[in-house]
Design a protein around this motif. Structure first.
Motif, short mmCIF file in Angstrom:
data_model
loop_
_atom_site.label_atom_id
_atom_site.label_comp_id
_atom_site.label_asym_id
_atom_site.label_seq_id
_atom_site.Cartn_x
_atom_site.Cartn_y
_atom_site.Cartn_z
N SER A 103 0.83 -1.21 0.00
CA SER A 103 0.00 0.00 0.00
C SER A 103 0.86 1.26 0.00
O SER A 103 0.54 2.25 -0.67
CB SER A 103 -0.93 0.01 1.22
N SER A 104 1.97 1.23 0.76
CA SER A 104 2.85 2.40 0.80
C SER A 104 3.51 2.63 -0.56
O SER A 104 3.68 3.78 -0.98
CB SER A 104 3.92 2.22 1.88
N GLN A 105 3.86 1.55 -1.26
CA GLN A 105 4.42 1.70 -2.60
C GLN A 105 3.41 2.33 -3.54
O GLN A 105 3.73 3.25 -4.31
CB GLN A 105 4.84 0.32 -3.15
N LEU A 106 2.18 1.83 -3.49
CA LEU A 106 1.13 2.39 -4.33
C LEU A 106 0.86 3.84 -3.98
O LEU A 106 0.58 4.67 -4.86
CB LEU A 106 -0.15 1.56 -4.19
N PHE A 107 0.94 4.14 -2.68
CA PHE A 107 0.70 5.50 -2.22
C PHE A 107 1.75 6.46 -2.79
O PHE A 107 1.42 7.51 -3.35
CB PHE A 107 0.72 5.55 -0.69
N ALA A 152 7.76 10.77 -21.39
CA ALA A 152 8.88 9.94 -20.93
C ALA A 152 8.88 9.77 -19.41
O ALA A 152 9.23 8.71 -18.89
CB ALA A 152 10.19 10.56 -21.38
N LEU A 153 8.47 10.82 -18.69
CA LEU A 153 8.55 10.79 -17.23
C LEU A 153 7.32 10.16 -16.57
O LEU A 153 7.42 9.63 -15.46
CB LEU A 153 8.74 12.21 -16.69
N ASP A 154 6.18 10.21 -17.23
CA ASP A 154 4.93 9.76 -16.62
C ASP A 154 4.96 8.31 -16.13
O ASP A 154 4.45 8.02 -15.04
CB ASP A 154 3.78 9.97 -17.60
N PRO A 155 5.54 7.34 -16.86
CA PRO A 155 5.51 5.95 -16.40
C PRO A 155 6.53 5.64 -15.29
O PRO A 155 6.45 4.58 -14.66
CB PRO A 155 5.85 5.12 -17.65
N LEU A 156 7.50 6.52 -15.07
CA LEU A 156 8.63 6.19 -14.19
C LEU A 156 8.26 5.92 -12.73
O LEU A 156 8.86 5.03 -12.12
CB LEU A 156 9.69 7.30 -14.27
N PRO A 157 7.31 6.66 -12.13
CA PRO A 157 7.00 6.38 -10.72
C PRO A 157 6.62 4.93 -10.45
O PRO A 157 7.15 4.31 -9.53
CB PRO A 157 5.82 7.33 -10.43
N ILE A 189 9.07 2.71 -8.21
CA ILE A 189 8.60 2.65 -6.82
C ILE A 189 7.98 1.30 -6.47
O ILE A 189 8.25 0.74 -5.41
CB ILE A 189 7.59 3.81 -6.56
N VAL A 190 7.14 0.76 -7.36
CA VAL A 190 6.48 -0.52 -7.08
C VAL A 190 7.48 -1.65 -7.29
O VAL A 190 8.05 -1.82 -8.38
CB VAL A 190 5.25 -0.71 -7.99
N GLY A 201 15.80 -6.65 -12.18
CA GLY A 201 16.29 -7.88 -11.57
C GLY A 201 16.24 -7.81 -10.06
O GLY A 201 16.16 -6.73 -9.46
N ASN A 202 16.29 -8.95 -9.40
CA ASN A 202 16.14 -9.04 -7.95
C ASN A 202 17.23 -8.30 -7.18
O ASN A 202 16.98 -7.67 -6.18
CB ASN A 202 16.12 -10.51 -7.50
N GLN A 203 18.48 -8.37 -7.66
CA GLN A 203 19.57 -7.82 -6.91
C GLN A 203 19.46 -6.32 -6.74
O GLN A 203 19.56 -5.78 -5.64
CB GLN A 203 20.91 -8.16 -7.59
N LEU A 204 19.21 -5.61 -7.86
CA LEU A 204 19.08 -4.15 -7.79
C LEU A 204 17.85 -3.77 -7.00
O LEU A 204 17.84 -2.80 -6.25
CB LEU A 204 19.03 -3.56 -9.20
N SER A 205 16.77 -4.53 -7.18
CA SER A 205 15.51 -4.21 -6.49
C SER A 205 15.70 -4.31 -4.98
O SER A 205 15.19 -3.50 -4.22
CB SER A 205 14.40 -5.16 -6.95
N GLU A 206 16.45 -5.35 -4.49
CA GLU A 206 16.66 -5.53 -3.07
C GLU A 206 17.49 -4.38 -2.48
O GLU A 206 17.28 -3.96 -1.36
CB GLU A 206 17.36 -6.86 -2.82
N LYS A 207 18.45 -3.88 -3.27
CA LYS A 207 19.26 -2.76 -2.80
C LYS A 207 18.44 -1.53 -2.56
O LYS A 207 18.73 -0.72 -1.69
CB LYS A 207 20.37 -2.45 -3.82
N LYS A 208 17.38 -1.35 -3.36
CA LYS A 208 16.54 -0.19 -3.24
C LYS A 208 15.47 -0.38 -2.21
O LYS A 208 14.73 0.50 -1.93
CB LYS A 208 15.93 0.19 -4.60
#
Length: 270
Positions: free
Chosen positions: A193-197, A244-249, A253-254, A263-270
């Motif tokens: 929910s926080s990601q969607l928010f 170009a910027l509209d889809p980025l959030p 974020i999600v 990929g999983n590795q970069l996602s986990e770092k964030k």
């Protein structure tokens, strides 16, 4: 994508001088005839209107999804055509008002002739444009209010305001619903929910900053006969940046989207 491709072909420049606001297309050395470029300029305005309508529908959909409304089903059957008609009607009205009410005229040519030469080094015959000229200078030095410009600009202002209101109204309602959900759900659901928010907040800010506010400022300055000059060209840049910027959030974020892209590795770092 169509909007972006059209932007590259037309290469429009928004220019403001006192009560004159124009979307200018330089036609010199262009293989496309000026008459067709004028139509493409109108189509470009139509695409901008479609975008305004799409924002409203997007945020209505997000709200219906957030509250699990029964009306969400209208997006899943033949009734979706009614939702699709909203941006289509928006675009038709915006494009038609620009093309028919804010078309080139002798008065605009005379006012623009020296300004184009001094600002860009362009001759008036090498350009075509669309836009309002509110207070037209007469030969005796007096001013005449152009009714077509006022009507066309009023239509545009009302449509920008309606789109802005829809984004703000349904964005706030989504925020309140997601805030309530985050307090009542489990930690895992709370994380989603926080990601969607945060994606919602960011995707609300982007069109407001890049589209609604620049257009509103340019129109407001011109209505009060104030000169923005080449600063109004920033609007052309922000409009071009938006697709170009509209889809980025959502992409960044999600977590599910981020994992798929990076990929999983970069996602986990964030």
């Amino acid at each position: 994508m169509s909007y972006s491709i059209l932007d590259v072909i037309v290469s429009p420049i928004m220019f403001s001088f006192k009560s004159l606001i124009l979307i200018i297309v330089h036609t010199k050395d262009n293989i496309i005839p000026s008459s067709i470029l004028l139509c493409l300029d109108g189509l470009y305005c139509t695409c901008f209107g479609i975008s305004m309508g799409m924002f409203a529908v997007q945020f209505i959909y997000r709200y219906l999804f957030a509250v699990d409304s029964k009306h969400l089903q209208t997006f899943n059957d033949h009734r979706i055509i009614y939702w699709m008609m909203v941006p289509a009607i928006y675009g038709i009205i915006w494009g038609s008002s620009c093309y028919f009410l804010l078309a080139p005229s002798y008065e605009k040519d005379k006012q623009l002739e020296n300004i184009l030469l001094l600002t860009f080094g362009w001759e008036i015959q090498d350009d075509t444009y669309l836009g309002p000229y509110f207070y037209q200078i007469q030969p005796d030095g007096s001013y005449k209010i152009d009714l077509m410009s006022v009507i066309g600009a009023t239509i545009s202002w009302l449509m920008v305001s309606a789109s802005f209101f829809a984004i703000l109204f349904f964005g706030i309602k989504c925020y309140l619903n997601l805030s309530k959900t985050m307090r009542l759900t489990s930690r895992k659901s709370n994380h989603l929910s926080s990601q969607l928010f945060y994606a919602l907040v960011t995707s609300t800010i982007i069109p407001i900053i890049l589209l609604h506010i620049p257009i509103a400022i340019v129109m407001l300055f011109s209505f009060f006969d104030k000169d923005l000059g080449i600063l109004s060209g920033i609007t052309s840049v922000t409009i071009a940046l938006f697709p170009a910027l509209d889809p980025l959030p959502s992409m960044f974020i999600v977590k599910n989207y981020r994992t798929t892209i990076f990929g999983n590795q970069l996602s986990e770092k964030k």
